[in-house]
Design an enzyme around this catalytic site. Sequence first.
Site, PDB file in Angstrom:
ATOM      1  N   ASP A  45       0.819  -1.208   0.000  1.00 36.36           N
ATOM      2  CA  ASP A  45       0.000   0.000   0.000  1.00 36.36           C
ATOM      3  C   ASP A  45       0.859   1.267   0.000  1.00 36.36           C
ATOM      4  O   ASP A  45       0.506   2.271  -0.612  1.00 36.36           O
ATOM      5  CB  ASP A  45      -0.928   0.008   1.214  1.00 36.36           C
ATOM      6  CG  ASP A  45      -2.111  -0.939   1.040  1.00 36.36           C
ATOM      7  OD1 ASP A  45      -2.327  -1.416  -0.093  1.00 36.36           O
ATOM      8  OD2 ASP A  45      -2.803  -1.201   2.034  1.00 36.36           O
ATOM      9  N   GLY A  46       2.000   1.220   0.696  1.00 37.51           N
ATOM     10  CA  GLY A  46       2.882   2.384   0.723  1.00 37.51           C
ATOM     11  C   GLY A  46       3.408   2.736  -0.652  1.00 37.51           C
ATOM     12  O   GLY A  46       3.543   3.921  -0.993  1.00 37.51           O
ATOM     13  N   ASN A 121      -5.105   8.782   1.913  1.00 41.71           N
ATOM     14  CA  ASN A 121      -5.385   8.155   3.203  1.00 41.71           C
ATOM     15  C   ASN A 121      -5.881   9.158   4.244  1.00 41.71           C
ATOM     16  O   ASN A 121      -7.018   9.110   4.666  1.00 41.71           O
ATOM     17  CB  ASN A 121      -4.146   7.436   3.733  1.00 41.71           C
ATOM     18  CG  ASN A 121      -4.148   5.963   3.427  1.00 41.71           C
ATOM     19  OD1 ASN A 121      -5.024   5.470   2.722  1.00 41.71           O
ATOM     20  ND2 ASN A 121      -3.175   5.244   3.938  1.00 41.71           N
ATOM     21  N   GLU A 122      -4.971  10.044   4.686  1.00 45.42           N
ATOM     22  CA  GLU A 122      -5.346  10.966   5.750  1.00 45.42           C
ATOM     23  C   GLU A 122      -4.396  12.144   5.807  1.00 45.42           C
ATOM     24  O   GLU A 122      -3.303  12.131   5.233  1.00 45.42           O
ATOM     25  CB  GLU A 122      -5.372  10.271   7.115  1.00 45.42           C
ATOM     26  CG  GLU A 122      -4.024  10.003   7.744  1.00 45.42           C
ATOM     27  CD  GLU A 122      -3.319   8.787   7.221  1.00 45.42           C
ATOM     28  OE1 GLU A 122      -2.129   8.922   6.855  1.00 45.42           O
ATOM     29  OE2 GLU A 122      -3.929   7.710   7.177  1.00 45.42           O
ATOM     30  N   LYS A 147      -8.021  20.797  22.365  1.00 45.01           N
ATOM     31  CA  LYS A 147      -6.675  20.839  22.922  1.00 45.01           C
ATOM     32  C   LYS A 147      -6.187  19.413  23.067  1.00 45.01           C
ATOM     33  O   LYS A 147      -6.882  18.567  23.633  1.00 45.01           O
ATOM     34  CB  LYS A 147      -6.658  21.545  24.282  1.00 45.01           C
ATOM     35  CG  LYS A 147      -5.249  21.685  24.862  1.00 45.01           C
ATOM     36  CD  LYS A 147      -5.276  22.448  26.181  1.00 45.01           C
ATOM     37  CE  LYS A 147      -3.860  22.633  26.727  1.00 45.01           C
ATOM     38  NZ  LYS A 147      -3.856  23.359  28.015  1.00 45.01           N
ATOM     39  N   ALA A 161      -6.282   2.812   8.213  1.00 40.65           N
ATOM     40  CA  ALA A 161      -4.885   3.132   8.500  1.00 40.65           C
ATOM     41  C   ALA A 161      -4.775   3.845   9.850  1.00 40.65           C
ATOM     42  O   ALA A 161      -5.277   3.360  10.852  1.00 40.65           O
ATOM     43  CB  ALA A 161      -4.312   3.960   7.348  1.00 40.65           C
ATOM     44  N   TYR A 162      -4.144   5.013   9.884  1.00 40.62           N
ATOM     45  CA  TYR A 162      -3.890   5.723  11.138  1.00 40.62           C
ATOM     46  C   TYR A 162      -5.182   6.042  11.888  1.00 40.62           C
ATOM     47  O   TYR A 162      -5.246   5.940  13.117  1.00 40.62           O
ATOM     48  CB  TYR A 162      -3.116   6.998  10.825  1.00 40.62           C
ATOM     49  CG  TYR A 162      -2.640   7.782  12.028  1.00 40.62           C
ATOM     50  CD1 TYR A 162      -2.262   7.145  13.211  1.00 40.62           C
ATOM     51  CD2 TYR A 162      -2.536   9.168  11.971  1.00 40.62           C
ATOM     52  CE1 TYR A 162      -1.811   7.852  14.294  1.00 40.62           C
ATOM     53  CE2 TYR A 162      -2.082   9.899  13.057  1.00 40.62           C
ATOM     54  CZ  TYR A 162      -1.728   9.240  14.214  1.00 40.62           C
ATOM     55  OH  TYR A 162      -1.282   9.951  15.297  1.00 40.62           O
ATOM     56  N   SER A 163      -6.215   6.404  11.148  1.00 40.87           N
ATOM     57  CA  SER A 163      -7.486   6.748  11.782  1.00 40.87           C
ATOM     58  C   SER A 163      -8.016   5.607  12.650  1.00 40.87           C
ATOM     59  O   SER A 163      -8.534   5.839  13.741  1.00 40.87           O
ATOM     60  CB  SER A 163      -8.514   7.129  10.711  1.00 40.87           C
ATOM     61  OG  SER A 163      -9.758   7.424  11.290  1.00 40.87           O
ATOM     62  N   LYS A 164      -7.885   4.385  12.163  1.00 43.83           N
ATOM     63  CA  LYS A 164      -8.366   3.234  12.934  1.00 43.83           C
ATOM     64  C   LYS A 164      -7.597   3.088  14.246  1.00 43.83           C
ATOM     65  O   LYS A 164      -8.192   2.764  15.285  1.00 43.83           O
ATOM     66  CB  LYS A 164      -8.247   1.944  12.115  1.00 43.83           C
ATOM     67  CG  LYS A 164      -8.723   0.700  12.849  1.00 43.83           C
ATOM     68  CD  LYS A 164      -8.568  -0.539  12.005  1.00 43.83           C
ATOM     69  CE  LYS A 164      -9.027  -1.777  12.770  1.00 43.83           C
ATOM     70  NZ  LYS A 164      -8.243  -2.001  14.007  1.00 43.83           N
TER      71      LYS A 164
END
Length: 268
Positions: A45-46, A121-122, A147, A161-164
Amino acid sequence: MKVAIVGNEQVKTQAVVKSLKRLLSQKQIDIDVENPDVVFTVGGDGTLISAFHKYENLLDQVRFIGIHTGHLGFYTDWRNFEIDKLVENLADKQPSTASYPLLELLITDKDHHKEKLLAINEATIKRLSKTLKADVYIRDQFFESFKGDGLCVSTPTGSTAYSKSLGGAVIHPRLKALQMTEIASINNRVFRTLSSPIVISPDEWITIKPEINDDDPCVITVDGNKYNHSHIEKIEYRISQHVIRFDKFQHTHFWNRVEDAFIGHEHD
């Protein structure tokens, strides 16, 4: 038909690239790295994300085909030992095309200069050495004062990805939606957040107005690529008018990919 090939530097990948070039030559399919119709990515994927950014100025004309040389990815449909079948299909069949939404960022600085970026992705916003303070708006209406360590806005394909890892939901890639997740928020009497991921509809957008200064700029990441900014007034996040398109000769069910990647049940 003209194609380009993007691969990583792994030995296994380079062997597949060499074989792919030979098979394409046999079918008299030309390689054109500057102006392709189809982009093959070989790796994971990268690698596909790198190819997306390399060819993002050609998104309206180019389609992608992912070949994975490791574990099954969310963007890669073909295994390295299937390239003979893949090239046969490319030469002889009309593929179906799957289109997935992209995230568009519009960064406005305090001098009113604007910069537009795309993410598959994000995108995240963080501070280098302090907590991030920012006001969050939805459709230009104030929503919350944040904050914490930062905020992440992801596409449906980026939801795995990162969100999960931040507690976001996994969203089917055909849904035209964006998701915002918090990165270690601090809630007190002044800064109050929903403390939950939010998903917005196609006609909505998110605006983040950070509190920053020259001594401690904020860091914006787009698909892992880093941008330092010290004069940001606001960042608008919305679904792009552009999409990423994939040639599909075989179907891998999205939820099968999710199950294989994160649960890994062995079936009888």
